[in-house]
Every structure is written in structure tokens, then in C-alpha cells.
Design an enzyme around this catalytic site. Structure first.
Site, PDB file in Angstrom:
ATOM      1  N   LYS A 104       2.628   4.664   1.130  1.00 23.00           N
ATOM      2  CA  LYS A 104       3.131   5.202   2.405  1.00 23.00           C
ATOM      3  C   LYS A 104       2.863   6.708   2.368  1.00 23.00           C
ATOM      4  O   LYS A 104       3.571   7.466   1.688  1.00 23.00           O
ATOM      5  CB  LYS A 104       4.623   4.907   2.568  1.00 23.00           C
ATOM      6  CG  LYS A 104       5.182   5.350   3.901  1.00 23.00           C
ATOM      7  CD  LYS A 104       6.573   4.810   4.090  1.00 23.00           C
ATOM      8  CE  LYS A 104       7.215   5.216   5.401  1.00 23.00           C
ATOM      9  NZ  LYS A 104       6.893   6.496   5.955  1.00 23.00           N
ATOM     10  N   TYR A 133      -4.582   1.022   9.898  1.00 23.52           N
ATOM     11  CA  TYR A 133      -4.305   0.015  10.918  1.00 23.52           C
ATOM     12  C   TYR A 133      -5.327   0.155  12.036  1.00 23.52           C
ATOM     13  O   TYR A 133      -5.659   1.275  12.429  1.00 23.52           O
ATOM     14  CB  TYR A 133      -2.876   0.237  11.457  1.00 23.52           C
ATOM     15  CG  TYR A 133      -2.428  -0.809  12.441  1.00 23.52           C
ATOM     16  CD1 TYR A 133      -2.329  -2.146  12.070  1.00 23.52           C
ATOM     17  CD2 TYR A 133      -2.097  -0.465  13.748  1.00 23.52           C
ATOM     18  CE1 TYR A 133      -1.913  -3.111  12.980  1.00 23.52           C
ATOM     19  CE2 TYR A 133      -1.677  -1.415  14.663  1.00 23.52           C
ATOM     20  CZ  TYR A 133      -1.598  -2.744  14.261  1.00 23.52           C
ATOM     21  OH  TYR A 133      -1.198  -3.691  15.150  1.00 23.52           O
ATOM     22  N   CYS A 187      22.247  45.056   2.310  1.00 27.47           N
ATOM     23  CA  CYS A 187      21.241  44.770   1.297  1.00 27.47           C
ATOM     24  C   CYS A 187      21.907  44.760  -0.082  1.00 27.47           C
ATOM     25  O   CYS A 187      22.594  45.722  -0.442  1.00 27.47           O
ATOM     26  CB  CYS A 187      20.142  45.830   1.354  1.00 27.47           C
ATOM     27  SG  CYS A 187      18.952  45.655   0.021  1.00 27.47           S
ATOM     28  N   GLU A 242       0.824  -1.208   0.000  1.00 25.66           N
ATOM     29  CA  GLU A 242       0.000   0.000   0.000  1.00 25.66           C
ATOM     30  C   GLU A 242       0.856   1.255   0.000  1.00 25.66           C
ATOM     31  O   GLU A 242       2.081   1.169   0.143  1.00 25.66           O
ATOM     32  CB  GLU A 242      -0.971  -0.012   1.186  1.00 25.66           C
ATOM     33  CG  GLU A 242      -0.309  -0.083   2.524  1.00 25.66           C
ATOM     34  CD  GLU A 242      -1.310  -0.477   3.614  1.00 25.66           C
ATOM     35  OE1 GLU A 242      -1.762   0.432   4.304  1.00 25.66           O
ATOM     36  OE2 GLU A 242      -1.611  -1.667   3.769  1.00 25.66           O
ATOM     37  N   CYS A 287      14.750  51.502  -0.605  1.00 26.71           N
ATOM     38  CA  CYS A 287      15.284  50.297  -1.261  1.00 26.71           C
ATOM     39  C   CYS A 287      14.439  49.955  -2.504  1.00 26.71           C
ATOM     40  O   CYS A 287      13.245  49.656  -2.385  1.00 26.71           O
ATOM     41  CB  CYS A 287      15.264  49.158  -0.250  1.00 26.71           C
ATOM     42  SG  CYS A 287      15.887  47.612  -0.907  1.00 26.71           S
ATOM     43  N   CYS A 314      20.481  48.022  -1.953  1.00 25.21           N
ATOM     44  CA  CYS A 314      20.638  49.418  -1.526  1.00 25.21           C
ATOM     45  C   CYS A 314      21.763  49.578  -0.501  1.00 25.21           C
ATOM     46  O   CYS A 314      21.975  50.670   0.018  1.00 25.21           O
ATOM     47  CB  CYS A 314      19.321  49.956  -0.961  1.00 25.21           C
ATOM     48  SG  CYS A 314      18.896  49.256   0.638  1.00 25.21           S
ATOM     49  N   LYS A 344      11.236   2.931   0.862  1.00 27.94           N
ATOM     50  CA  LYS A 344      11.222   4.386   0.644  1.00 27.94           C
ATOM     51  C   LYS A 344      11.707   4.721  -0.760  1.00 27.94           C
ATOM     52  O   LYS A 344      12.748   4.221  -1.194  1.00 27.94           O
ATOM     53  CB  LYS A 344      12.153   5.068   1.668  1.00 27.94           C
ATOM     54  CG  LYS A 344      11.760   4.815   3.107  1.00 27.94           C
ATOM     55  CD  LYS A 344      10.955   5.941   3.665  1.00 27.94           C
ATOM     56  CE  LYS A 344      11.864   7.033   4.153  1.00 27.94           C
ATOM     57  NZ  LYS A 344      11.208   7.938   5.065  1.00 27.94           N
ATOM     58  N   ASP A 364       2.731  10.494   3.209  1.00 26.74           N
ATOM     59  CA  ASP A 364       3.732  11.360   3.832  1.00 26.74           C
ATOM     60  C   ASP A 364       3.010  12.452   4.619  1.00 26.74           C
ATOM     61  O   ASP A 364       2.843  13.571   4.147  1.00 26.74           O
ATOM     62  CB  ASP A 364       4.612  11.966   2.733  1.00 26.74           C
ATOM     63  CG  ASP A 364       5.861  12.585   3.315  1.00 26.74           C
ATOM     64  OD1 ASP A 364       6.136  12.376   4.508  1.00 26.74           O
ATOM     65  OD2 ASP A 364       6.574  13.287   2.569  1.00 26.74           O
ATOM     66  N   CYS A 416      15.913  43.932   5.067  1.00 28.22           N
ATOM     67  CA  CYS A 416      16.498  45.231   4.779  1.00 28.22           C
ATOM     68  C   CYS A 416      15.542  46.265   5.385  1.00 28.22           C
ATOM     69  O   CYS A 416      14.371  46.324   4.998  1.00 28.22           O
ATOM     70  CB  CYS A 416      16.612  45.435   3.274  1.00 28.22           C
ATOM     71  SG  CYS A 416      16.965  47.149   2.868  1.00 28.22           S
TER      72      CYS A 416
HETATM   73  S1  IVH Z   1       1.400   0.859   9.107  1.00 24.28           S
HETATM   74  C1  IVH Z   1       2.150  -0.921  13.337  1.00 24.28           C
HETATM   75  N1  IVH Z   1       0.763   1.881   6.782  1.00 24.28           N
HETATM   76  O1  IVH Z   1       4.886   5.692   8.142  1.00 24.28           O
HETATM   77  C2  IVH Z   1       2.403  -0.353  11.992  1.00 24.28           C
HETATM   78  N2  IVH Z   1       2.136   3.172   8.216  1.00 24.28           N
HETATM   79  O2  IVH Z   1       7.762   5.641   8.713  1.00 24.28           O
HETATM   80  C3  IVH Z   1       1.617   0.839  11.706  1.00 24.28           C
HETATM   81  N3  IVH Z   1       2.698   5.406   7.310  1.00 24.28           N
HETATM   82  O3  IVH Z   1       4.638   5.020  11.562  1.00 24.28           O
HETATM   83  C4  IVH Z   1       2.066   1.560  10.516  1.00 24.28           C
HETATM   84  N4  IVH Z   1       1.581   5.195   5.425  1.00 24.28           N
HETATM   85  O4  IVH Z   1       3.077   6.904  10.435  1.00 24.28           O
HETATM   86  C5  IVH Z   1       1.446   2.070   7.933  1.00 24.28           C
HETATM   87  N5  IVH Z   1       0.064   2.664   4.707  1.00 24.28           N
HETATM   88  C6  IVH Z   1       0.739   2.842   5.837  1.00 24.28           C
HETATM   89  C7  IVH Z   1       1.426   4.035   6.107  1.00 24.28           C
HETATM   90  C8  IVH Z   1       2.138   4.167   7.314  1.00 24.28           C
HETATM   91  C9  IVH Z   1       2.331   5.990   6.154  1.00 24.28           C
HETATM   92  C10 IVH Z   1       3.548   6.049   8.318  1.00 24.28           C
HETATM   93  C11 IVH Z   1       3.214   5.690   9.737  1.00 24.28           C
HETATM   94  C12 IVH Z   1       4.440   4.958  10.207  1.00 24.28           C
HETATM   95  C13 IVH Z   1       5.494   5.645   9.406  1.00 24.28           C
HETATM   96  C14 IVH Z   1       6.792   4.895   9.400  1.00 24.28           C
END
Ligand code: IVH
Length: 673
Positions: A116, A227, A411, A114, A435, A414, A317, A118, A429
Site C-alpha cells: 500500500k 488498478y 526569545c 500488494e 541574538c 536574547c 494498515k 503512501d 526572533c
Molecule cells: S487499490 C478500487 N492498491 O490507498 C480500489 N490502492 O487508503 C483502488 N493505495 O484509495 C485502490 N496502494 O489511493 C490500491 N496497491 C494499492 C494501493 C492503493 C495505495 C491507496 C489508494 C487508495 C488508498 C486507500
């Protein structure tokens, strides 16, 4: 309506609206128009105002925020919030999978991949279906209780749906700011002379820690839940649990959009990773990788946790797109507020599909921290930010003659010695009256579209008039004479008369925009509007004491101080007096005072999409205040369709078929003058 009936109707409306909210935010499948939704919401608001005793905590009206939290309480997580182990290569992911096969030797193992997200991790507790608390990760053991702010986020359910949800459930997920909302916030900050936020993640995190939940609500945060913890979950797999949780009202990753996918082999996992490594730039929000999890929940339990992270999941990552190039020079830009920002000039290089010549260096501290020197080979990266940034130096290529970079003390425009106020990252400045870039910046801000809207007096023309000595400040604009302008090489008869006409017309621009145009620090469009409505004329603002100023809505200490500082300066008053003598609008008009006009009388409007300077409700209110009528659907009798962003195609088609004028928000503003 009797109180009993009112209570019943409130209850019906709350249920109905929450159902539509769910369809819109969680399922992305709305079944009514925004207008219909707004009408129901309006009805509910009115009833709740009339019968506050029947207000329900899960009412959608409670999402607009307003509660102020002075200090966030620190609370202990019932279950610690783990982080994830990171990986950066196929080998590391293969190692992770092999480790799992070593523990679970006799069963088939399935994985989910899935996105991740940000953003900012959050833990939200629901008891008996009601959201009872929302806590940040903090150090994993304890976090800040930011319940009031989280409740403003539309994609976070306040009350769960269906009846088969566990009596107690903790939802974990990520709160983030969509890129589009991030850009809008930064544009507004720029207009207010405030430094822009660095990226959506930091902005989301800062927003969640704000004391005023109404501002949080206005920033349009979103959330995904990934989760869940509960004693009574019957689903056996993470994937099925995500689908179940969606039924309960949580916004979980959508398999149809490939935000989550079941995978059995390393190849399948890598095809998911490769897909999103390319496609991530097309998402409306930032992701920084992919999370791979063991799908079967009993297997997750067998694998367990290390001190910091689960053994059943790993993050892959994405590498930030990176390049190396030479730093040729550092130049400094001076903005209208006097803020000085350093910019790196680079040997052009290709990065993520574009040629990069410049990169941001943020401020003096950043340059010192990286020890960047002219002539260095530097690493540049493109992350969520629009302009790439320098992230490091290849020291092996540094010349032995190189010396540390010395930040400018004067600056660059000026030569005035720069100042740096305590707690501020940028140098300023202080020479605001001499200026050149500050003077020119103030003039272009004054003439800009959202301020005095003087067409034909953009950056280039201001530069020309300034350099030839025709204008030094905003009041000089109103002294410009036809002959003077005609004597300039680039100005033909037609453009001169157009410009003079635009200048004359700007005298009708309403007070609040004139106030914004003055460029007082921290007085952006919204603050100017609030000030104008509260004080009604410039004299009242000029004479207001600090405490009178802070009594106005949304005017805090910092803004009040800046306003007083502005009026304490004699030169500003001289300038203002000149503008007053040219008859610009320095008080609310009769119409604004009474809040009505008849400019739109007899006209009917359909409003659709998202607008930048109005919420949809504000726009409708505005139409009505100006004597117009707002209708829900397009018919032959409709006069205008006001089209915002993301307007549905069907409305546009229908309007086109019936030959109804489609206008933008800007055109609407012109219509009401
Ligand atoms: S699962 C017990 N799923 O990334 C495990 N985390 O760098 C719970 N994050 O701590 C985390 N997307 O804050 C999970 N699809 C995803 C996520 C995710 C972003 C974050 C989360 C985690 C951090 C780790």
C-alpha cells in the site's frame, strides 16, 4: 540534414529513448549506459530545436516541464475513485475473507497481496495509447487536472507500448516521492533557511499542485499503477492484468521483488504482511500497509462496491511504531534566520530500534492542538519522518496540578519579544543583529562547505571565537590575526596557520557562492547561481528594482522582497562594504563571463551516477566549459572518473584496474577551483 531526414531521425530517437526509459524505469533493466542515453537525448534536443515543427508530444524532452498552470481545472471522474476499507488485525482480515466466502460460495477464491503505497492517488486516462489527462482523487467524484505536472514523471508512460493496449484505458495508481529525494529537498530547504517538509507524502502532494512544472520535474517523483478500468481488457485476473499492463508501459508492482503476490490462505496473507511489516524500512519509499484484493476480476464484479469502497479489497494498515514516555521539558531552538522551533525533551525510551530522547513538536499550534503539558505521559511515533513526533497524551496519567503549556513569548536566547507573521507557522526572533544563535548561525552558514568552504571554522570553532569576542559577524573573520588566535588555549601553531590559509583562500570562492554565503533569506544555492548569472555583480543586484529582480529566472515575488529587504538594511551594507574591501569575489570572473576556462584542458573525464549539485548534463557541460573532454567509456587514456551515487560497479572496477583516478563531485569542484 534535409527536413525529411530530420523528421525521420526525430521519430527514431523518440522511439528509441522511450524504449530505454521503459527499460530503466519500468523494468529496472537498463541496456545502455546513462551517458549513451544522455547523448541520444542531446541529439534529439538539438534536432527539435532546429525543427520545432517535428516535435512529438511523447518526446522524452517534454518531461523536463516548463509549462505554467495558473489554476488547475476541476474535472469530474468518469468512474468515481473509491477508497479502501481499513483493517488493523488478523481478525479483521479473517472477517473480510469470510464475508467474501459467504457471497461466492461455489468457486475457489484467490487473493493478491500488494504494497500500500503512501502517496497521492491519481487517475490517468489514455486514449489511442496517448496520455490525455491526469486527475487527482479530490473528493472521489471530482479532482484537479494536473496533467502537465504528471507528464514530467518518468515512470508514467506518455505513450503506451506494443499495440494490443485497449483504445481507452484509465490507469489508477499512486504518485510518491522516494525517501532519498525527500531528504535532498529538505536539506536544500534547510540551507535556504526554510522550514523542512514534514514527510514524503505531503511533499509529493504539494509538489503535484505546483504551478511550475519544471520544478515538479526536478523533484523526481515516481509512480506505481495498481488498478485499470477499460471495456476491452481480456485478462481475467488482477495479477495477470498487472503483468500485461507492464508490457503496455505501466510501472506495476513487481512479483519478483515481492511487491505483489498471489495468496490462497489467511496464513499466506499474513506471512506477506509480516514480511513487509519488518522489511518496509528497507524500501526506498514509504508504504503504510498492504492491500489484499480478490484476484479474479469476474469475482470482483460479483462482489461489487459499497458507497465508499470495493467489497473485493481491503487495506491492512501497519501500526506506526509507537512508544509512551514522559515529557520532561520543552526547549526552543533559534536558527540563523531567527525561526524558533520547539523540541520535546523526553525520558529516554526505545522506539523502532533506537533510543529516543527528543521529539519534534513543530510549532505553537501543534502544542495547543495536542494540549501537551510538561510532566505528561506522551505517545511518540516514528513514521516516515526522521525525528519522531508526539502524537497524543495519556490523559489518565496527567497530574491534577498540571497547567496548559504557555508558549514562549520572548526569545529564549536574547529575551526579545517574538513575532509571528501572518500565515507563518513559526515564531521568529526579530533581533537579528544581537541574538547570539542567529549571529553564530549566520557565521557557520557563511563558512560552510557549500558556501565559503573555510575548513577549520566549523560550529565549535565559531562558538569559541564568538564567545571570546574575536568575531561577531562574517566580516570579522577576515580581520583575524595570528597572535590573537595563538593566544587561545585550543589553537596550536599548525591549526592557526591552516585556518588563516583557508580564510585567505576563500577570497577566491566564486561570486555565486559568496552570494549564497551571505545568508539572505530564500537565496539558496540555486537562486544565488541564477542571480549571479543574471546580474553579474553585487552592485547590480543591490540597485535592482523589484520588477527587475523578478525578471530574472526563478526569482519570484517572495525572493525579490527578501533581497530588497536585505539591502535596505544599513548594517548589511556596512558588512558588505567590508567584505568587498577584503577582496572577496563580488562579480563574475572573466571566465564565468565568457563561460569558459582552460583549467581542464587536455584532461578527459567519464561521468557516472547521480550528483547532488549538478545534473549529469550540467556536470558534462561544466567539464567542457573548463576545457575538458567528456568520454563515454573508460580507457587507459581517461584521466578521471567522476563518481556519483549509485554508480555501476563495472565502471569502478575498470577504473581501478587501469589505475584511473576516481573522484567525487566535491573533489571535482576543487579541481576547477
Ligand atoms: S487499490 C478500487 N492498491 O490507498 C480500489 N490502492 O487508503 C483502488 N493505495 O484509495 C485502490 N496502494 O489511493 C490500491 N496497491 C494499492 C494501493 C492503493 C495505495 C491507496 C489508494 C487508495 C488508498 C486507500
Amino acid at each position: 540534414m534535409t527536413p525529411t531526414l530530420a523528421q525521420q531521425r526525430i521519430s527514431e530517437l523518440v522511439n528509441e529513448l522511450n524504449e530505454h526509459n521503459y527499460k530503466y524505469y519500468v523494468l529496472s533493466q537498463p541496456t545502455i549506459s546513462d551517458y549513451e542515453f544522455d547523448m541520444l537525448l542531446e541529439e534529439l534536443k538539438k534536432l527539435e530545436e532546429q525543427y520545432p515543427q517535428f516535435l512529438q508530444p511523447e518526446s522524452p524532452t517534454q518531461r523536463i516541464g516548463g509549462d505554467i498552470t495558473k489554476n488547475f481545472a476541476v474535472v469530474k471522474h468518469e468512474y468515481p475513485m473509491f477508497s479502501l476499507a481499513n483493517s488493523y488485525s488478523r481478525e479483521e482480515v479473517a472477517d473480510f475473507i469470510n464475508r467474501i466466502y459467504k457471497t461466492i460460495t461455489d468457486e475457489k477464491i484467490e487473493f493478491t497481496c500488494e504494497l500500500k503505497y503512501d502517496g497521492v492517488a491519481i487517475s490517468i486516462t489514455y486514449e489511442n495509447g496517448n496520455l490525455t489527462s491526469a486527475v487527482t482523487r479530490g473528493d472521489g467524484e471530482k479532482g484537479d487536472d494536473i496533467t502537465t505536472n504528471v507528464k514530467t514523471i518518468s515512470s508514467v508512460p506518455i505513450k503506451l507500448r506494443e499495440n494490443d493496449y485497449p483504445l481507452k484505458i484509465i490507469a489508477r495508481g499512486e504518485i510518491y516521492l522516494p525517501r532519498k529525494s525527500f531528504e535532498i529537498i529538505n536539506k536544500e530547504r534547510e540551507e535556504n533557511g526554510e522550514p523542512p517538509f514534514a514527510n514524503p507524502r505531503n511533499t509529493a502532494s504539494g509538489t503535484l499542485k505546483m504551478q511550475n512544472s519544471a520544478i515538479v520535474a526536478s523533484r523526481k517523483l515516481e509512480a506505481f499503477m495498481y488498478y485499470f478500468i477499460s471495456d476491452s481488457i481480456s485478462e481475467n485476473s488482477h495479477f495477470d492484468l498487472m503483468l500485461m499492463a507492464k508490457k503496455w508501459g505501466f510501472r506495476t508492482p513487481n512479483p519478483e521483488k515481492r511487491f505483489i503476490q498471489k495468496c490462497s490462505t489467511l496464513d499466506e496473507i499474513f506471512s506477506f504482511i509480516d514480511f513487509w511489516n519488518v522489511k518496509r524500512f528497507e524500501l526506498p519509499f514509504d508504504i503504510d500497509g498492504v492491500v489484499i484484493k480478490v484476484n479474479h476480476i469476474p469475482q470482483q464484479e460479483t462482489l461489487g462496491y459499497t458507497a465508499k469502497s470495493p467489497r473485493w479489497a481491503i487495506a491492512y494498515k501497519f501500526k506506526a511504531e509507537q512508544a509512551k514516555t514522559w515529557l520532561e521539558s520543552i526547549s526552543f531552538q533559534v536558527g540563523r534566520t531567527g525561526a524558533v522551533t520547539p523540541v520535546a525533551n523526553l525520558t529516554p525510551v526505545q522506539l523502532a530500534g533506537t533510543t529516543v530522547k527528543r521529539a519534534s513538536l513543530h510549532n505553537a499550534d501543534q502544542i495547543e492542538k495536542l494540549d501537551v503539558r510538561i510532566g505528561d505521559l506522551v505517545f511518540i511515533e516514528k513514521g516516515g519522518e526522521i525525528i519522531p513526533k508526539i502524537t497524543g497524551v495519556d490523559l489518565s496519567k496527567r497530574s491534577e496540578y498540571s497547567t496548559p503549556f504557555r508558549y514562549v513569548e520572548n526569545c529564549p536566547e536574547c529575551q526579545t519579544p517574538l513575532i509571528r507573521k501572518e500565515g507563518e507557522a513559526l515564531h521568529y526572533c526579530p533581533n537579528e543583529w544581537e541574538c547570539p544563535p542567529q549571529l553564530k548561525g549566520k557565521i557557520t552558514h557563511f563558512t560552510s562547505r557549500k558556501a565559503m568552504d573555510i575548513e577549520g571554522l566549523g560550529e565549535e570553532t565559531v562558538e569559541l571565537f564568538f564567545n571570546t569576542g574575536l568575531i561577531r559577524n562574517v566580516a570579522d573573520i577576515y580581520d583575524l590575526k595570528k597572535e590573537q588566535l595563538l593566544s587561545l588555549e585550543r589553537m596550536a601553531e599548525k591549526s592557526v596557520s591552516n585556518l588563516l590559509y583557508a580564510i585567505e583562500n576563500s577570497k577566491k570562492i566564486p561570486f555565486e557562492r559568496v552570494l549564497f554565503a551571505l545568508g539572505i533569506r530564500y537565496v539558496g544555492e540555486t537562486v544565488a547561481k541564477k542571480l549571479a548569472r543574471h546580474f553579474k555583480n553585487i552592485k547590480a543586484i543591490r540597485n535592482a528594482t523589484h520588477s527587475e529582480l523578478t525578471q530574472a529566472e526563478e526569482i519570484g515575488e517572495k525572493i525579490a522582497e527578501s533581497i530588497q529587504h536585505y539591502f535596505a538594511e544599513e548594517k548589511n551594507n556596512t558588512l558588505l562594504n567590508r567584505l568587498i574591501s577584503y577582496e572577496l569575489q563580488f562579480s563574475l570572473s572573466e571566465e564565468q563571463m565568457s563561460g569558459t576556462s582552460s583549467k581542464l584542458s587536455g584532461l578527459s573525464f567519464v561521468v557516472s551516477g547521480i550528483f547532488s549539485t549538478f545534473t549529469r548534463d550540467e556536470l558534462k557541460e561544466n567539464i567542457e566549459k573548463n576545457g575538458g573532454k567528456v568520454v563515454g567509456s573508460i580507457s587507459a587514456k581517461t584521466n578521471y572518473l567522476i563518481a556519483g551515487e549509485n554508480m555501476g560497479p563495472s565502471k569502478k572496477e575498470k577504473a581501478e584496474q587501469l589505475g584511473i583516478k576516481i573522484i567525487s563531485e566535491e573533489e571535482y569542484k576543487k579541481l576547477i577551483g
